[in-house]
Every structure is written in C-alpha cells, then in structure tokens.
Design an enzyme around this catalytic site. Structure first.
Site, PDB file in Angstrom:
ATOM      1  N   GLU A  65     -78.808   5.546  66.431  1.00  0.00           N
ATOM      2  CA  GLU A  65     -80.023   5.102  65.863  1.00  0.00           C
ATOM      3  C   GLU A  65     -80.052   3.491  66.454  1.00  0.00           C
ATOM      4  O   GLU A  65     -78.984   2.972  66.636  1.00  0.00           O
ATOM      5  CB  GLU A  65     -80.005   5.017  64.249  1.00  0.00           C
ATOM      6  CG  GLU A  65     -79.826   6.521  63.773  1.00  0.00           C
ATOM      7  CD  GLU A  65     -79.597   6.385  62.314  1.00  0.00           C
ATOM      8  OE1 GLU A  65     -79.977   5.134  61.797  1.00  0.00           O
ATOM      9  OE2 GLU A  65     -78.920   7.129  61.612  1.00  0.00           O
TER      10      GLU A  65
ATOM     11  N   CYS B 233     -81.350  -3.706  66.440  1.00  0.00           N
ATOM     12  CA  CYS B 233     -80.169  -3.673  65.717  1.00  0.00           C
ATOM     13  C   CYS B 233     -79.495  -2.384  66.489  1.00  0.00           C
ATOM     14  O   CYS B 233     -80.269  -1.467  66.489  1.00  0.00           O
ATOM     15  CB  CYS B 233     -80.267  -3.294  64.188  1.00  0.00           C
ATOM     16  SG  CYS B 233     -78.709  -2.946  63.368  1.00  0.00           S
TER      17      CYS B 233
ATOM     18  N   CYS C  78     -68.573   6.500  62.708  1.00  0.00           N
ATOM     19  CA  CYS C  78     -67.679   5.297  62.141  1.00  0.00           C
ATOM     20  C   CYS C  78     -66.489   5.643  61.731  1.00  0.00           C
ATOM     21  O   CYS C  78     -66.488   6.626  60.838  1.00  0.00           O
ATOM     22  CB  CYS C  78     -68.342   4.111  61.472  1.00  0.00           C
ATOM     23  SG  CYS C  78     -67.579   2.934  61.265  1.00  0.00           S
TER      24      CYS C  78
ATOM     25  N   CYS D 293     -65.969   2.652  54.693  1.00  0.00           N
ATOM     26  CA  CYS D 293     -66.926   1.756  53.731  1.00  0.00           C
ATOM     27  C   CYS D 293     -67.511   2.889  52.797  1.00  0.00           C
ATOM     28  O   CYS D 293     -68.336   3.617  53.208  1.00  0.00           O
ATOM     29  CB  CYS D 293     -67.664   0.701  54.262  1.00  0.00           C
ATOM     30  SG  CYS D 293     -66.791  -0.434  55.312  1.00  0.00           S
TER      31      CYS D 293
ATOM     32  N   GLY E  84     -71.078   2.054  63.504  1.00  0.00           N
ATOM     33  CA  GLY E  84     -69.944   2.007  64.392  1.00  0.00           C
ATOM     34  C   GLY E  84     -69.417   0.495  64.017  1.00  0.00           C
ATOM     35  O   GLY E  84     -70.271  -0.226  63.349  1.00  0.00           O
ATOM     36  N   GLU E  85     -68.296   0.360  64.305  1.00  0.00           N
ATOM     37  CA  GLU E  85     -67.446  -0.710  64.213  1.00  0.00           C
ATOM     38  C   GLU E  85     -67.249  -1.558  65.638  1.00  0.00           C
ATOM     39  O   GLU E  85     -66.708  -1.198  66.223  1.00  0.00           O
ATOM     40  CB  GLU E  85     -66.089  -0.796  63.351  1.00  0.00           C
ATOM     41  CG  GLU E  85     -65.348  -1.889  63.492  1.00  0.00           C
ATOM     42  CD  GLU E  85     -65.892  -3.190  63.218  1.00  0.00           C
ATOM     43  OE1 GLU E  85     -66.344  -3.245  61.939  1.00  0.00           O
ATOM     44  OE2 GLU E  85     -65.702  -4.076  63.656  1.00  0.00           O
TER      45      GLU E  85
ATOM     46  N   SER F  87     -71.644  -7.880  63.724  1.00  0.00           N
ATOM     47  CA  SER F  87     -71.066  -7.890  62.652  1.00  0.00           C
ATOM     48  C   SER F  87     -69.810  -6.951  62.481  1.00  0.00           C
ATOM     49  O   SER F  87     -69.770  -6.116  63.290  1.00  0.00           O
ATOM     50  CB  SER F  87     -72.048  -7.069  61.903  1.00  0.00           C
ATOM     51  OG  SER F  87     -71.553  -6.661  60.536  1.00  0.00           O
TER      52      SER F  87
ATOM     53  N   LEU G  61     -68.065  -8.987  54.161  1.00  0.00           N
ATOM     54  CA  LEU G  61     -66.979  -9.291  53.002  1.00  0.00           C
ATOM     55  C   LEU G  61     -67.315  -8.383  51.698  1.00  0.00           C
ATOM     56  O   LEU G  61     -66.160  -7.655  51.191  1.00  0.00           O
ATOM     57  CB  LEU G  61     -67.160 -10.664  52.769  1.00  0.00           C
ATOM     58  CG  LEU G  61     -66.005 -11.089  52.098  1.00  0.00           C
ATOM     59  CD1 LEU G  61     -64.674 -11.387  52.838  1.00  0.00           C
ATOM     60  CD2 LEU G  61     -66.304 -12.924  51.693  1.00  0.00           C
ATOM     61  N   HIS G  62     -68.419  -8.317  51.150  1.00  0.00           N
ATOM     62  CA  HIS G  62     -68.622  -7.475  50.185  1.00  0.00           C
ATOM     63  C   HIS G  62     -67.656  -7.704  48.945  1.00  0.00           C
ATOM     64  O   HIS G  62     -68.093  -6.916  47.801  1.00  0.00           O
ATOM     65  CB  HIS G  62     -68.710  -6.050  50.531  1.00  0.00           C
ATOM     66  CG  HIS G  62     -69.550  -5.639  51.586  1.00  0.00           C
ATOM     67  ND1 HIS G  62     -70.827  -6.454  51.798  1.00  0.00           N
ATOM     68  CD2 HIS G  62     -69.402  -5.004  53.001  1.00  0.00           C
ATOM     69  CE1 HIS G  62     -71.254  -5.980  52.821  1.00  0.00           C
ATOM     70  NE2 HIS G  62     -70.514  -4.919  53.483  1.00  0.00           N
TER      71      HIS G  62
ATOM     72  N   ASN H 285     -78.359  -0.492  50.091  1.00  0.00           N
ATOM     73  CA  ASN H 285     -79.481   0.296  50.207  1.00  0.00           C
ATOM     74  C   ASN H 285     -78.749   1.665  49.793  1.00  0.00           C
ATOM     75  O   ASN H 285     -77.626   2.341  50.007  1.00  0.00           O
ATOM     76  CB  ASN H 285     -79.681   0.710  51.562  1.00  0.00           C
ATOM     77  CG  ASN H 285     -80.663  -0.186  52.422  1.00  0.00           C
ATOM     78  OD1 ASN H 285     -81.940  -0.318  52.210  1.00  0.00           O
ATOM     79  ND2 ASN H 285     -80.135  -1.035  53.248  1.00  0.00           N
TER      80      ASN H 285
ATOM     81  N   CYS I 293     -78.197   1.976  57.732  1.00  0.00           N
ATOM     82  CA  CYS I 293     -77.181   2.498  58.708  1.00  0.00           C
ATOM     83  C   CYS I 293     -76.760   3.932  58.631  1.00  0.00           C
ATOM     84  O   CYS I 293     -76.386   4.366  57.455  1.00  0.00           O
ATOM     85  CB  CYS I 293     -75.722   1.898  58.475  1.00  0.00           C
ATOM     86  SG  CYS I 293     -75.890   0.171  58.535  1.00  0.00           S
TER      87      CYS I 293
HETATM   88  N1  SAH Z   1     -69.013  -1.883  61.128  1.00  0.00           N
HETATM   89  C1  SAH Z   1     -69.724  -3.098  61.218  1.00  0.00           C
HETATM   90  C2  SAH Z   1     -71.072  -3.116  61.481  1.00  0.00           C
HETATM   91  C3  SAH Z   1     -72.097  -2.087  61.025  1.00  0.00           C
HETATM   92  S1  SAH Z   1     -72.752  -1.990  59.577  1.00  0.00           S
HETATM   93  C4  SAH Z   1     -69.670  -3.837  59.791  1.00  0.00           C
HETATM   94  O1  SAH Z   1     -69.036  -3.447  58.922  1.00  0.00           O
HETATM   95  O2  SAH Z   1     -69.890  -5.166  59.548  1.00  0.00           O
HETATM   96  C5  SAH Z   1     -73.808  -3.708  59.207  1.00  0.00           C
HETATM   97  C6  SAH Z   1     -73.710  -4.156  57.744  1.00  0.00           C
HETATM   98  O3  SAH Z   1     -74.377  -3.054  56.911  1.00  0.00           O
HETATM   99  C7  SAH Z   1     -72.249  -4.399  57.305  1.00  0.00           C
HETATM  100  O4  SAH Z   1     -72.450  -5.436  56.636  1.00  0.00           O
HETATM  101  C8  SAH Z   1     -72.232  -3.284  56.374  1.00  0.00           C
HETATM  102  O5  SAH Z   1     -71.269  -3.465  55.523  1.00  0.00           O
HETATM  103  C9  SAH Z   1     -73.569  -2.878  55.819  1.00  0.00           C
HETATM  104  N2  SAH Z   1     -74.111  -1.690  55.096  1.00  0.00           N
HETATM  105  C10 SAH Z   1     -73.586  -0.592  55.300  1.00  0.00           C
HETATM  106  N3  SAH Z   1     -74.139   0.344  54.643  1.00  0.00           N
HETATM  107  C11 SAH Z   1     -75.206  -0.304  53.703  1.00  0.00           C
HETATM  108  C12 SAH Z   1     -75.637   0.038  52.529  1.00  0.00           C
HETATM  109  N4  SAH Z   1     -75.942   1.223  52.215  1.00  0.00           N
HETATM  110  N5  SAH Z   1     -76.418  -1.110  52.239  1.00  0.00           N
HETATM  111  C13 SAH Z   1     -76.163  -1.977  52.557  1.00  0.00           C
HETATM  112  N6  SAH Z   1     -75.581  -2.730  53.492  1.00  0.00           N
HETATM  113  C14 SAH Z   1     -74.918  -1.788  54.129  1.00  0.00           C
END
Ligand code: SAH
Length: 343
Positions: free
Chosen positions: A90, A103, A110, A114, A157-158, A189, A213-214, A288, A331
């Site tokens: 996507e 994006c 991935c 997470c 993806g990372e 990212s 970071l989260h 989301n 994502c």
């Molecule tokens: N793997 C990389 C880049 C892809 S995700 C990373 O972890 O940064 C891009 C961003 O969207 C990241 O900050 C990820 O944590 C966030 N993300 C993934 N799923 C999400 C969701 N359901 N709601 C909000 N942010 C989300």
C-alpha cells in the site's frame, strides 16, 4: 531479466560499458524513466541495437494499481498495488497546499510485532527491493498527474530492517539525475533499531529521523512493542543524540495515543521529563483502531491535555492531522482487508 529500477545510474553505466555501449546512455535512459516512459521502445534517442540489448536483459517493473481509494475530502488517495510476484503493498498520497507527500512501504508485511499495528499481524513476507520502493513514487505521480515533493517512509514495514535496499533507494531518490527530492523532504520512521540508526547517521544525509516511541518507559513500551525487549529507550535516545550531532536535524518522536494504555497526564509528564532539552518534536497520533486488536483511541480531551502538558515543558508537540480515516489509511489495513476478501 533484471529490474532496471534496482540499478543506480552508476551501476547501469558500468553495465553499459561492459556490454560495449557508451556510459552516457545511462543518463538518457534514466531521464526517460523519470519522464514516465517505461518501455525501451518509446525512448526516442536510444539506438535500435541498444533497445534490443535492453529488452533482452532488463525490464522496468512498475506495480499494478489494484485499487485507488479517494477520501471524501479528495485530498488523500490510498493505492493498493500488486508487485510483479503478486504480493500486495500500500501507499498513501496526501495533497497539501505546499506539495504532495507520499507515504511508502518498505517491506511486504513486517516482523516487528507492534501490538496496535495491522501491518505486522501476519509477519514479514519479504523485503522490497530499492526499485520496488522507488516504483511507488513513479506510479503515484502517474495516478496524480503531478510530482511528489515529500516522502515519508511510514507505510508497511520497518525501513531499518531492510537497510541496504532502503539506503540505496534514499540515494537514488535524492540524486540530481533521479527524482532530485531534497533530503530534508524525506522522513524515515523506525521503531528503533539502534545499530542501524548509527549507520544511517554516518551516511551523511540530512533526512528527518522519526522514532516510534509510544511510551516513556521501557516497561510500558515492552507491553506494546516487542522491539523494546531488545533496545532500551536510553539506547535509542543516545543514538538520536548521535544522529542530531551528525546531521543537525531535529528528531521526531511519534506517540500513538491509546486510551488507558499510554495517554494519562502522568504519561505526558514523564514523557516531557524524558525528552526535556532535546532537539526534538513530538507527533501525537490518536491511534487508528484496528479490528484485530482491542486498542481504543484516546478521547480528544485526553489528546489535547497530553499536548498541553508537553508544551508547558517546552517540548514542541503537534497532533497529527487525520487524513483518509474513511479509506482505511492506517498502516496495513487495506492490504489485509483485500487479502481477506479474496480468500
Ligand atoms: N516500522 C516503522 C514505520 C512504519 S509505521 C515504525 O515503526 O516507525 C509508521 C507509524 O505508524 C509508526 O509510528 C507506527 O508505530 C504507527 N502506527 C502503526 N499502526 C498504527 C495505528 N493503528 N494507529 C496509529 N499509529 C500506528
């Protein structure tokens, strides 16, 4: 057959020389590709004999647009793309007043795991090649009929788990003979693969680094991000300081706000404490909601309060504008729902 998009200009020039051709043809062929001419026949200044050689050895692999969704406000498009082996990825195109941002994805699926993310549910299928990463921009420009000016590597993806192909892509896309996109217009990212952050800093590029970071503590982070078992927040922040020293660039911290998980006033205060004095910016993203998990988005009030607490501590914080919520723009959601509907 090889995908010509996986070659850099210099690599292609070497191939041409080895095959009895002039190196300058490399620039000619690439400039056609960047003008959206994707078959050798239509490249007017290329001699017939060379076209034949190219046809025997190379293809220009552009993904097929399976679906293109437009948000109700017309500003966001989400493309579901099929790669030539049938794998789906996507990308999202956002039209802003100051230009078009894309994006892009860097892997099919991935493996970072997470808990709130839809891209990772079935793990990683494979890495994208540098050409496949690049081709998302090419097809997006074709769909849009306009040039892309900004890139965020925030799709599936990372990026740092596919380091070699991603760094090759970054060099290609910023090259003056390529798309010539300014390094400062690109954001990568990562969930925090520490050794690769150092490697990226040493590349000498000035792209923006964004860290997912989260959470403010390792303990809390481990609950939602398995990668936190491997690298501590301290190690990530040390790597960020190194990145800032090397590039003079402000680092972005992404923080997805999840109701009752990481969105309390105490969380905000502790995050403020953690990042105090750092050249950084916090991007707050109300999570989301994904149907495969039970995480709920924070209330608007909690989001506002969180941002205020950071700002009171001198930390710049913005709430990510929501675009494309009505088209599954988070994502990995679109790819998943399509695969499900086909099975
Ligand atoms: N793997 C990389 C880049 C892809 S995700 C990373 O972890 O940064 C891009 C961003 O969207 C990241 O900050 C990820 O944590 C966030 N993300 C993934 N799923 C999400 C969701 N359901 N709601 C909000 N942010 C989300």
């Amino acid at each position: 057959m090889e995908n010509l998009l996986d070659y850099t200009l210099d690599e292609f020039a070497s191939w041409l020389k080895e095959n009895g051709e002039s190196a300058f043809r490399s620039k000619q062929v690439f400039s056609w590709i960047y003008k959206d001419i994707w078959n050798f026949e239509d490249m007017k200044n290329i001699p017939k004999s060379l076209k034949e050689k190219l046809n025997e050895n190379f293809e220009i692999l552009i993904p097929e647009v399976i679906e293109c969704f437009k948000s109700s406000d017309d500003n966001t498009r989400k493309l579901l793309l099929a790669l030539n082996d049938g794998n789906l990825i996507e990308c999202v195109i956002m039209q802003y007043k100051h230009g078009n941002t894309i994006c892009i994805s860097t892997q099919v699926g991935c493996r970072m795991g997470c808990k709130f993310c839809a891209s990772t549910i079935d793990g990683r299928v494979r890495n994208l090649t540098s050409g496949e990463i690049l081709s998302q921009i090419m097809i997006a420009q074709k769909v849009l009929g306009e040039r892309i000016s900004n890139i965020v590597l925030m799709g599936s993806g990372e990026p740092l788990d596919n380091y070699d192909n991603v760094s090759k892509f970054l060099k290609e896309v910023t090259s003056e003979y390529g798309f010539n996109i300014g390094q400062r217009h690109i954001t990568l990212s990562t969930c925090g693969l520490v050794p690769k952050i150092y490697e990226l800093a040493d590349e000498g590029m000035t792209i923006t680094l964004a860290i997912s970071l989260h959470a403010f503590s390792d303990e809390k982070r481990r609950v939602i991000m398995p990668i936190a078992n491997k690298y501590s927040i301290k190690e990530i922040l040390d790597a960020c300081h190194y990145y800032i020293d090397k590039t003079n660039r402000r680092v972005t911290f992404e923080y997805a706000l999840v109701k009752d998980v990481n969105d309390s006033k105490e969380d905000a205060k502790s995050l403020g404490q953690l990042l105090k004095g750092m050249l950084c910016h916090v991007n707050l993203i109300p999570v989301n909601e994904v149907k495969e998990n039970s995480f709920k988005r924070s209330s608007n009030k909690a989001v506002e309060t969180f941002a205020e607490i950071l700002k009171d501590r001198g930390i710049e914080a913005t709430v990510r504008r929501e675009m494309g919520g009505d088209i599954n723009a988070a994502c990995g959601q679109l790819r998943r729902s399509y695969i499900k509907s086909q099975s």
